[in-house]
Design an enzyme around this catalytic site. Structure first.
Site: not given
Ligand SMILES: NC(=O)c1ccc[n+]([C@@H]2O[C@H](COP(=O)([O-])OP(=O)(O)OC[C@H]3O[C@@H](n4cnc5c(N)ncnc54)[C@H](O)[C@@H]3O)[C@@H](O)[C@H]2O)c1
Length: 310
Positions: A12, A52, A142
């Site tokens: 996202f 990864d 987390y």
């Molecule tokens: N969405 C929120 O509200 C929010 C809030 C705080 C922090 N975050 C952080 O923002 C980041 C993105 O979140 P998001 O909402 O886009 O989630 P998301 O799940 O849509 O995106 C995360 C992406 O990372 C990829 N991924 C996960 N582990 C991986 C790895 N080890 N190697 C390569 N790719 C990997 C997944 O396939 C996915 O495409 C995350 O780190 C999350 O912890 C998100």
């Protein structure tokens, strides 16, 4: 023009950031293991590697012909709930990835890292609005992993890597994974609207700070220009304090069909209430959210329902 590496580019936030960098004319390389992301999210024009970030072997394909101007480390498993299922997986995929990336930065001469941290680092706080200098005591694995990543980044400053950790609050907007029922308060409740029943874990008077995806992207981009952001952890909020029951009212008013709300159970490690004190990110990044909650929810709902109809 710059050369940037974006981890989690099929997710996202990573995909939205990748698109914005490309729109500014930059070159973008992305990596994702597609654990929760989707190939169709990867922006056209980005060079994509499936791998990864927590595994050393993934980095061979990412070697740049000149050092990356910055690495945006967005990849991660993003659910507090999931971190309780398998704390070791969370440690490997989130914190382990940060360490691998830091070593990769050093080896390839990249000097700037922007990190997607989280409000989860704080844990329960006595007052709602939390400042960056609050004592952090995460309540989920987390959150522990995100806080550990921030510390690794901070210590790597002694090797010449300057970092900024953005502590994102509840991010929402078009492009969010509407099928993931374990991450994203807005996306989970919005996706349940069509069922006629919204099942809510925890109490209605809990509260959060909801930040629209475009504002998050703007905050990450601002880090590239604002030297005051270097070496800092910064809150990225949006709506300010909004009660869960208030969010539900807003969602119900968007939908044409009525829905019932059922409160049952709770999420392990979930915070009762938290929202961002915006002062430091305003000062260091010039950040202030541009999209108010109603406008953001309306845009997301139009995207979600249009997608279902299409
Ligand atoms: N969405 C929120 O509200 C929010 C809030 C705080 C922090 N975050 C952080 O923002 C980041 C993105 O979140 P998001 O909402 O886009 O989630 P998301 O799940 O849509 O995106 C995360 C992406 O990372 C990829 N991924 C996960 N582990 C991986 C790895 N080890 N190697 C390569 N790719 C990997 C997944 O396939 C996915 O495409 C995350 O780190 C999350 O912890 C998100």
């Amino acid at each position: 023009m710059g050369l940037y590496l974006v981890t989690g580019i099929a997710g996202f936030i990573g995909s939205a950031l990748g698109r914005a960098l490309l729109a500014q004319g930059h070159e973008v390389v992305g990596i994702d293991n597609l654990s929760t992301g989707f190939m169709e999210n990867v922006p056209a024009g980005a060079a994509f590697f499936r791998g990864d970030c927590g595994e050393a072997a993934s980095y061979a394909g990412l070697l740049p012909r000149r050092p990356y101007d910055a690495i945006f480390h967005i990849a991660g498993q993003s659910s507090g709930e999931v971190s309780f299922d398998d704390p070791l997986l969370d440690l490997r995929t989130n914190t382990g990835s940060t360490l691998h990336l830091l070593r990769f930065s050093l080896e390839t001469g990249c000097r700037r890292m922007l990190y997607a941290s989280s409000m989860s680092v704080y844990g329960e706080q006595p007052d709602g609005a939390v400042r960056e200098d609050a004592f952090c005591r995460p309540t989920s694995f987390y959150g522990v992993g995100k806080l550990a990543s921030e510390h690794y980044l901070r210590i790597y400053a002694r090797y010449g890597i300057s970092s900024t950790s953005l502590r994102l609050f509840n991010v929402y907007g078009p492009g969010q994974n509407m099928g993931n029922m374990r991450q994203g308060m807005v996306s989970i409740y919005m996706s349940m609207l069509a069922d006629g029943v919204i099942r809510v874990k925890g109490r209605p008077d809990r509260f959060r700070d909801f930040v629209y995806i475009d504002d998050v992207v703007r905050a990450f981009l601002a880090c590239l220009d604002r030297r005051e952001s270097e070496g800092r952890e910064l809150n990225i909020g949006g709506s300010g304090k909004v009660l869960v029951k208030d969010l539900l009212d807003r969602l119900l008013s968007l939908s044409k069909t009525p829905a019932r709300i059922e409160y049952a159970g709770e999420t392990p490690g979930d915070l009762f209430g938290i929202c961002a004190d915006p002062a430091l990110s305003r000062h260091c990044l010039g950040y202030s959210p541009q999209t108010d909650l109603d406008a953001g929810l309306a845009a997301m709902y139009a995207w979600h329902t249009g997608r279902d109809a299409g």
